[in-house]
Design a protein around this motif. Structure first.
Motif, short mmCIF file in Angstrom:
data_model
loop_
_atom_site.label_atom_id
_atom_site.label_comp_id
_atom_site.label_asym_id
_atom_site.label_seq_id
_atom_site.Cartn_x
_atom_site.Cartn_y
_atom_site.Cartn_z
N LEU A 1 0.84 -1.20 0.00
CA LEU A 1 0.00 0.00 0.00
C LEU A 1 0.87 1.25 0.00
O LEU A 1 0.66 2.18 -0.80
N PHE A 2 1.87 1.27 0.86
CA PHE A 2 2.76 2.44 0.93
C PHE A 2 3.63 2.54 -0.32
O PHE A 2 3.94 3.65 -0.78
N LEU A 3 4.02 1.41 -0.89
CA LEU A 3 4.79 1.43 -2.13
C LEU A 3 3.97 2.05 -3.26
O LEU A 3 4.47 2.89 -4.02
N GLY A 4 2.71 1.60 -3.37
CA GLY A 4 1.84 2.13 -4.42
C GLY A 4 1.62 3.62 -4.28
O GLY A 4 1.67 4.38 -5.26
N ILE A 5 1.38 4.06 -3.04
CA ILE A 5 1.19 5.50 -2.80
C ILE A 5 2.48 6.26 -3.10
O ILE A 5 2.45 7.36 -3.68
N GLY A 6 3.61 5.65 -2.74
CA GLY A 6 4.89 6.27 -3.04
C GLY A 6 5.11 6.42 -4.53
O GLY A 6 5.59 7.47 -5.01
N PHE A 7 4.76 5.38 -5.30
CA PHE A 7 4.88 5.45 -6.76
C PHE A 7 4.03 6.59 -7.31
O PHE A 7 4.44 7.30 -8.23
N PHE A 8 2.83 6.75 -6.74
CA PHE A 8 1.94 7.81 -7.24
C PHE A 8 2.57 9.18 -7.07
O PHE A 8 2.51 10.03 -7.97
N PHE A 9 3.19 9.40 -5.90
CA PHE A 9 3.78 10.72 -5.64
C PHE A 9 5.14 10.90 -6.32
O PHE A 9 5.76 11.95 -6.19
N MET A 10 5.56 9.88 -7.07
CA MET A 10 6.70 10.04 -7.96
C MET A 10 6.23 10.39 -9.38
O MET A 10 7.04 10.64 -10.26
N VAL A 11 4.90 10.38 -9.58
CA VAL A 11 4.32 10.67 -10.89
C VAL A 11 3.55 11.98 -10.89
O VAL A 11 3.85 12.90 -11.66
N ALA A 12 2.54 12.08 -10.03
CA ALA A 12 1.63 13.23 -10.06
C ALA A 12 2.30 14.59 -9.85
O ALA A 12 2.08 15.51 -10.65
N PRO A 13 3.12 14.76 -8.82
CA PRO A 13 3.70 16.10 -8.61
C PRO A 13 4.75 16.49 -9.65
O PRO A 13 5.17 17.64 -9.68
N LEU A 14 5.18 15.53 -10.46
CA LEU A 14 6.25 15.81 -11.42
C LEU A 14 5.74 16.15 -12.82
O LEU A 14 6.47 16.05 -13.80
N VAL B 1 -6.91 -7.00 -1.43
CA VAL B 1 -6.48 -6.59 -2.77
C VAL B 1 -7.47 -5.59 -3.36
O VAL B 1 -7.07 -4.59 -3.97
N PHE B 2 -8.75 -5.85 -3.16
CA PHE B 2 -9.78 -4.92 -3.64
C PHE B 2 -9.58 -3.54 -3.00
O PHE B 2 -9.63 -2.51 -3.69
N PHE B 3 -9.35 -3.50 -1.69
CA PHE B 3 -9.13 -2.24 -0.98
C PHE B 3 -7.89 -1.53 -1.50
O PHE B 3 -7.91 -0.31 -1.72
N GLN B 4 -6.81 -2.27 -1.70
CA GLN B 4 -5.58 -1.66 -2.22
C GLN B 4 -5.81 -1.01 -3.57
O GLN B 4 -5.38 0.12 -3.82
N MET B 5 -6.49 -1.73 -4.46
CA MET B 5 -6.73 -1.20 -5.81
C MET B 5 -7.66 0.01 -5.79
O MET B 5 -7.51 0.94 -6.60
N ILE B 6 -8.61 0.00 -4.87
CA ILE B 6 -9.50 1.16 -4.72
C ILE B 6 -8.69 2.39 -4.31
O ILE B 6 -8.86 3.49 -4.86
N VAL B 7 -7.81 2.20 -3.33
CA VAL B 7 -6.98 3.31 -2.86
C VAL B 7 -6.12 3.85 -4.00
O VAL B 7 -6.05 5.07 -4.23
N PHE B 8 -5.46 2.94 -4.72
CA PHE B 8 -4.60 3.36 -5.83
C PHE B 8 -5.40 4.08 -6.91
O PHE B 8 -4.90 5.01 -7.56
N SER B 9 -6.65 3.65 -7.10
CA SER B 9 -7.47 4.21 -8.18
C SER B 9 -8.02 5.59 -7.86
O SER B 9 -8.25 6.40 -8.77
N ILE B 10 -8.25 5.87 -6.57
CA ILE B 10 -8.83 7.17 -6.22
C ILE B 10 -7.75 8.21 -5.91
O ILE B 10 -8.08 9.38 -5.69
N ALA C 1 -13.87 3.71 -15.27
CA ALA C 1 -13.43 2.69 -16.22
C ALA C 1 -12.03 2.20 -15.88
O ALA C 1 -11.77 0.99 -15.85
N TYR C 2 -11.11 3.12 -15.62
CA TYR C 2 -9.75 2.73 -15.25
C TYR C 2 -9.74 1.94 -13.95
O TYR C 2 -8.98 0.98 -13.78
N SER C 3 -10.58 2.35 -13.00
CA SER C 3 -10.64 1.67 -11.70
C SER C 3 -11.12 0.24 -11.87
O SER C 3 -10.58 -0.69 -11.25
N ILE C 4 -12.14 0.05 -12.70
CA ILE C 4 -12.67 -1.30 -12.92
C ILE C 4 -11.62 -2.18 -13.60
O ILE C 4 -11.42 -3.34 -13.22
N HIS C 5 -10.92 -1.65 -14.59
CA HIS C 5 -9.84 -2.41 -15.25
C HIS C 5 -8.76 -2.81 -14.24
O HIS C 5 -8.27 -3.94 -14.27
N THR C 6 -8.43 -1.89 -13.35
CA THR C 6 -7.41 -2.16 -12.34
C THR C 6 -7.85 -3.25 -11.37
O THR C 6 -7.11 -4.20 -11.10
#
Length: 254
Positions: free
Chosen positions: A17-30, A128-137, A157-162
Motif C-alpha cells: 500500500l505504501f509502495l503504491g502510494i509512493g509510486f503515485f507521488f513520484m508521478v503526479a507532482p512531477l 487486494v480490492f481495498f488496495q486497488m480502490i486506494v490506488f485508483s482514487i 473505467a480505469y478503476s474497474i480495469h485495475t
C-alpha cells in the motif's frame, strides 16, 4: 479466523500500500518537470529515431493536459505495470505457507476445509480490492487538493480495469498456492504464467492473452469507456479459477 488471516498478511498489505502510494507521488507532482524535460528532448536538432518513436508528434502537447498525463502515466504506465505483481505477492503464500510450515493440519483440525478456504480467499480478496480502490482514487484526491481539473468520466473505467485485472491474477496465484507444497512454486508459477501470456501475445491471433493491454486501459481514453467484454471474460475466468482452487483444496491430501 478472518482476523488471523489479516494478521498474517498485514505486513505485505501495508508495504504494498505504501509502495503504491509512493509510486503515485513520484508521478503526479512531477507533471511540470516531466513536460520541461520532454520539451528539451523535442528541441534536440536531428533527434535520433529511437527518441522519435518514444516521443511521437503531438505527444508532449497532449501530456500538458492534466487528464491525459495522469491517466496515461499513472493507470496506463506505473500502476498498471505493478497490478499483477502486487496481486501475486498478496496471494502466493495464502495456502502454500500453511502447507510448507505444516500448520494446515492444525487449521483443519479446528475448522472445516470450506471455512478455511473461504476465510483465506475472502480476506485476501478484500485486501487486494481495498488496495486497488486506494490506488485508483489517488488521482481524484490529489487533483482536489492540487486544484487540478480531473475528468472523472474515465476514472470509473480505469478503476474497474485495475480491480478486475488484480482479482484475476490473484485467482491465478491462489490456484498455484493451493496446488503447491512450498512458497516458491506459486510465485514461479504465477509469474511464469504472466510472462508467458504476455510474450505469446506478440502473435496477432494471441493478442487477447495479454492482460496488460486490458489493465493499462490503452483504449479507454480513445473510446471513453471500459472494455466490457474483456471485463466479463476476466471475471468469469476468475470465478472459474476460484472454484477450481476450492475443489482442489477439498480433495488435496495433507
Amino acid at each position: 479466523m478472518i482476523k488471523k488471516e489479516f494478521s498474517d498478511m498485514k505486513l505485505r498489505t501495508f508495504v504494498l500500500l505504501f509502495l503504491g502510494i509512493g509510486f503515485f507521488f513520484m508521478v503526479a507532482p512531477l507533471h511540470k518537470f516531466a513536460l520541461e524535460m520532454l520539451n528539451e528532448y523535442t528541441q534536440i536538432p536531428n533527434m535520433p529515431r529511437f527518441l522519435e518513436r518514444f516521443l511521437p508528434k503531438g505527444f508532449v502537447e497532449k501530456l500538458s493536459e492534466w487528464n491525459f498525463y495522469i491517466y496515461t502515466q499513472w493507470f496506463g504506465k506505473n500502476l498498471g505495470q505493478f497490478v499483477p505483481i502486487f496481486a501475486i505477492i498478496m496471494g502466493f503464500p495464502i495456502f502454500a505457507r500453511e502447507i510448507e510450515n505444516g500448520t494446515i493440519e492444525f487449521l483443519l483440525a479446528r475448522s472445516s476445509r470450506k471455512r478455511v478456504f473461504i476465510s483465506k480467499v475472502l480476506t485476501v480478496s478484500l485486501v487486494v480490492f481495498f488496495q486497488m480502490i486506494v490506488f485508483s482514487i489517488l488521482p481524484a484526491i490529489y487533483s482536489l487538493f492540487a486544484s487540478k481539473n480531473l475528468d472523472y468520466t474515465y476514472l470509473l473505467a480505469y478503476s474497474i480495469h485495475t480491480i478486475v485485472g488484480a482479482l484475476f491474477w490473484l485467482a491465478v496465484t491462489i490456484l498455484f498456492s493451493v496446488l503447491s507444497d512450498d512458497q516458491v512454486k506459486p510465485i514461479l508459477g504465477a509469474i511464469g504464467t504472466l510472462a508467458g501470456t504476455t510474450v505469446v501475445a506478440v502473435f496477432k491471433p494471441l493478442r487477447f492473452m495479454n492482460t496488460y493491454s486490458y489493465i493499462l486501459g490503452g483504449k479507454i481514453l480513445s473510446n471513453g469507456k471500459m472494455d466490457v467484454p474483456y471485463t466479463l471474460v476476466l471475471l468469469g475466468l476468475s470465478v472459474a479459477l476460484m472454484l477450481l482452487s476450492y475443489v482442489s483444496f477439498l480433495k488435496k491430501e495433507f
